[in-house]
Design a protein around this motif. Structure first.
Motif: not given
Length: 149
Positions: A2-8, A48-55
């Motif tokens: 969960k991440n505030k920027e992702v939720d927004q 503002y979306l964070p860098e992530v790697e898909p699972e």
């Protein structure tokens, strides 16, 4: 995750997709302006979306219903692909821009709603950086001009 920027971004994406899904049935006078405002919000939140790697990499296998949209006299416009090189403008389509954005954002929404937040975030950020971000910039310019007419 969960991440505030992702939720927004998710909330902005829901609003954008709702506007697209109801665009042709909406008789509101300011619907182009509302679309522009929503697209600006979506674009700014994507930054503002964070860098992530898909699972997992099944995100591209999602089937989507894509609504039709009619911009009438505002659909076709001129654009230049690279503003740093002198080149002739080419014809572009606002409906193509808006629906390309819709497809990629909606795919992430469906992942997010299945609690696949990392995959949704990756889908949104990756597709923003390589594809729909450019469509958004082009559509913003076209919508800005249409709102002045």
């Amino acid at each position: 995750m969960k991440n505030k920027e992702v939720d927004q971004f998710f909330l902005s994406a829901l609003k954008y997709c709702s506007i697209i899904e109801n665009f042709d049935s909406n008789k509101e006078k300011n619907k182009l302006k509302n679309l522009l405002i929503s697209l600006l919000d979506l674009y700014s939140k994507a930054l503002y979306l964070p860098e992530v790697e898909p699972e997992n990499d099944d995100a591209s296998n999602i089937d989507l219903f894509v609504p039709q949209i009619n911009f009438d006299q505002y659909d076709q416009y001129w654009e230049v692909f690279n503003p740093y090189h002198l080149e002739e403008p080419v014809g572009a389509s606002l409906s193509d821009d808006i629906l390309d954005i819709y497809k990629e954002v909606k795919r992430g929404i469906l992942l997010y709603q299945k609690n696949e937040h990392i995959e949704a975030t990756w889908e949104w950020k990756f597709s923003f950086e390589i594809h729909w971000g450019s469509h958004a910039v082009d559509a913003i310019r076209a919508l800005h001009s249409a709102n002045l007419m």
